[in-house]
Design a protein around this motif. Structure first.
Motif, PDB file in Angstrom:
ATOM      1  N   ASP A  93       0.865  -1.196   0.193  1.00 31.09           N
ATOM      2  CA  ASP A  93       0.018   0.001   0.057  1.00 31.09           C
ATOM      3  C   ASP A  93       0.824   1.264  -0.021  1.00 31.09           C
ATOM      4  N   TYR A 127      -2.838   2.691   9.128  1.00 29.18           N
ATOM      5  CA  TYR A 127      -2.425   3.778   7.988  1.00 29.18           C
ATOM      6  C   TYR A 127      -3.329   5.106   8.247  1.00 29.18           C
ATOM      7  N   LEU A 152       0.498   6.006  -0.664  1.00 30.77           N
ATOM      8  CA  LEU A 152      -0.796   6.257  -0.026  1.00 30.77           C
ATOM      9  C   LEU A 152      -1.759   7.102  -0.350  1.00 30.77           C
TER      10      LEU A 152
END
Length: 571
Positions: free
Chosen positions: A220, A237, A348
């Motif tokens: 990711d 995250y 991201l």
């Protein structure tokens, strides 16, 4: 993929029985995708690629480095595979077709014929009687390159080596060896005996094992890096961070940084990160076109951040580590720096991990560095001097006026409860206060200017009340009593009459254990007592012409904002 023995064993050491060159004929070619300076790093990278693509192989190069390759193929097949995998972003864009010239023994997947596959935990180092310098040099000459790399890494970990890890034992490495020998009580010859190498490498390997260093691929974030998995684990995250938080009370945290951006957003990120609690302000900083580094350390923790700008993406990491665990920190950070790889095309999203639970004192889940005391002050006289409340300033490790200007305590009057601060650099405030030149009228309206909420609003606020008495509760004529609803952050701010003249400095409310006053009762140090204090300390404060007419509320607010300072006390 072809079956290979790799689940239980890793090739850690290779006994070279002669330089073995693959069949580098015209009908064979390889796609070379990476080269690493140490065997351990190359093995980790080979494992990572083997989970994603077929035909991963690895060879030691004549330079001493280790190449991760795909193949062998025919030259035509190699060119096609190179183009296909580049298009899929499965291999680095600088991969190329190699003809095998310069390839030595194979270390992946199975190692060459005649090599020794050793369990992933290195065999115990030999413990032998001490050697003479001549004998030590003789055994040293037989060391393979990977052992030389490891010795330099161990010296760096122990705090004796700061140069390039190149496997070459030049004057710098020799001095490091001698320094380590002296520290351990050995004769500082600059050449390690077999027993001394065993001592150094044994401690180094034990420390490395305690970190649980493993290659982590975060698809990711688009980052691959070795992390100390015994100390941190993935938590969440919150763009632009992938948070890896402490496990078992290790005190270590790591944030991988991943976001789309350009030089402007990189500069903004550089400024924002410097406000974080995990990056102490004392340390080096550096920003250029390609990236930045931030390093800081205090008595509790060490913090480090690095970011690189490439192909309109910002990739990097933040490390926070306990200050008293330096040796393991050096080892972990060295592994991170050597292994860090950006995976093209992955970043991201800006809204990843965004929740409703957002706070102004957090940046994507990281605490902004905050002062232990935040109050107000009044700019007075030429040169940017600040008059403020004295309580608590003696325990400050650092004092700032505004967001960044450092200041020192030039004078303090504990009985009056005030202090005079001087900035360490040039400071030119927009406005300064003028002391009132007469006696104020009881029950007249007063205003207190201050940073009520510790600078959160970015500007001082003005609170109105009345002057109840020109004496304190015990009759002290140096103190005035006010009826006003102020906040703790207003302490140290100027008390103004309707003409904008300073009647005094607001004092903080009594601390715990002292007598409790009603919430609207507050005291201020009177201007008549402040004048001699200022004069004694080289600030002949200018007195206003008493009796000037009242200002409009908006004009009083502007005057107060220009002459009021934010004073912050840091650990």
């Amino acid at each position: 993929m072809q079956g290979k023995v790799r689940a239980l064993f890793a090739v850690i050491g290779v006994v070279v029985l002669g330089w073995v060159t693959p069949a580098a004929a015209q009908d064979q070619a390889w796609v070379q995708i990476e080269a690493r300076p140490t065997l351990g790093q190359a093995l980790e990278r080979a494992r990572a690629y083997d989970n994603q693509v077929d035909n991963v192989t690895g060879y030691r190069l004549s330079s001493g480095w280790f190449a991760i390759t795909l193949g062998p193929y025919t030259p035509f097949q190699a060119e096609g595979e190179l183009a296909r995998l580049r298009a899929l972003n499965a291999i680095p864009p600088d991969s190329f077709v190699a003809d095998g010239q310069g390839f030595g023994e194979q270390f992946w997947p199975d190692g060459p014929v005649g090599s020794v596959a050793v369990p992933a935990t290195p065999a115990p180092l030999p413990q032998v009687a001490d050697e003479t310098p001549a004998q030590a040099r003789a055994t040293e000459r037989g060391l393979p390159p990977e052992d030389r790399f490891e010795i330099q890494q161990a010296l760096e970990w122990a705090g004796f080596y700061t140069s390039t890890i190149d496997g070459l034992f030049g004057p710098g490495t020799r001095r490091s060896m001698a320094a380590w020998q002296a520290a351990e009580g050995f004769e500082p010859t600059g050449v390690l005996t077999t027993g001394q190498r065993a001592t150094l490498l044994g401690a180094f390997r034990e420390a490395r094992e305690s970190l649980g260093l493993r290659l982590v691929t975060d698809m990711d974030a688009g980052i691959e890096v070795e992390l100390p998995t015994a100390l941190v684990a993935f938590d969440r995250y919150e763009a632009p961070f992938a948070h890896y938080e402490a496990t078992d009370g290790s005190g270590v945290s790591i944030q991988l940084i991943s976001q789309a951006g350009d030089s402007g957003s990189m500069a903004a990120l550089y400024e924002i990160l410097q406000t974080l609690e995990v990056l102490p302000p004392e340390g080096r900083r550096g920003l250029n076109r390609r990236g930045f580094t931030i390093e800081g350390e205090n008595r509790r923790s060490y913090g480090f951040a690095t970011v690189t700008l490439s192909d309109e993406t910002l990739k990097g990491y933040i490390v926070s580590w306990p200050a008293d665990d330096r040796e393991r920190r050096v080892l972990a950070m060295g592994a991170m720096a050597a292994s860090f790889t950006s995976i093209p095309g992955a970043v991201l999203p800006d809204d990843m991990g965004l929740t409703q639970d957002q706070r102004p004192d957090l940046v994507s889940g990281l605490q902004i560095r905050s002062p232990k005391l935040s109050q107000s002050g009044a700019f007075i006289g030429a040169g940017g001097g600040v008059l403020t409340a004295a309580a608590g300033l003696a325990s400050c490790g650092r004092i700032t006026v505004g967001d960044e200007m450092e200041a020192t305590v030039a004078a303090m009057d504990d009985t009056l409860g005030v202090a005079l601060l001087r900035p360490v650099g040039p400071l030119s405030p927009i406005g300064t206060v003028q002391l009132s030149g007469g006696t104020a009228r009881l029950k007249s309206e007063v205003a207190v200017a201050g940073y009520s909420y510790g600078g959160l609003l970015g500007a001082p606020t003005v609170t109105y009340g009345t002057l109840e008495d020109v004496r304190g509760l015990d009759g002290d004529t140096r103190v005035d009593r006010l009826s006003i609803a102020v906040q703790p952050g207003d302490a140290g701010g100027p008390v103004l009459n309707q003409a904008g003249e300073m009647l005094g400095i607001l004092l903080p409310a009594p601390g715990a254990g002292a007598r409790s006053l009603p919430s609207d009762v507050h005291l201020s140090a009177d201007a008549s007592a402040l004048a001699p204090f200022l004069a004694e300390n080289g600030v002949p404060a200018e007195a206003a012409a008493f009796g000037a007419g009242p200002l409009a509320p908006e004009d009083l607010a502007v005057l107060a904002a220009d002459a009021t300072a934010l004073v912050q006390c840091w650990e």
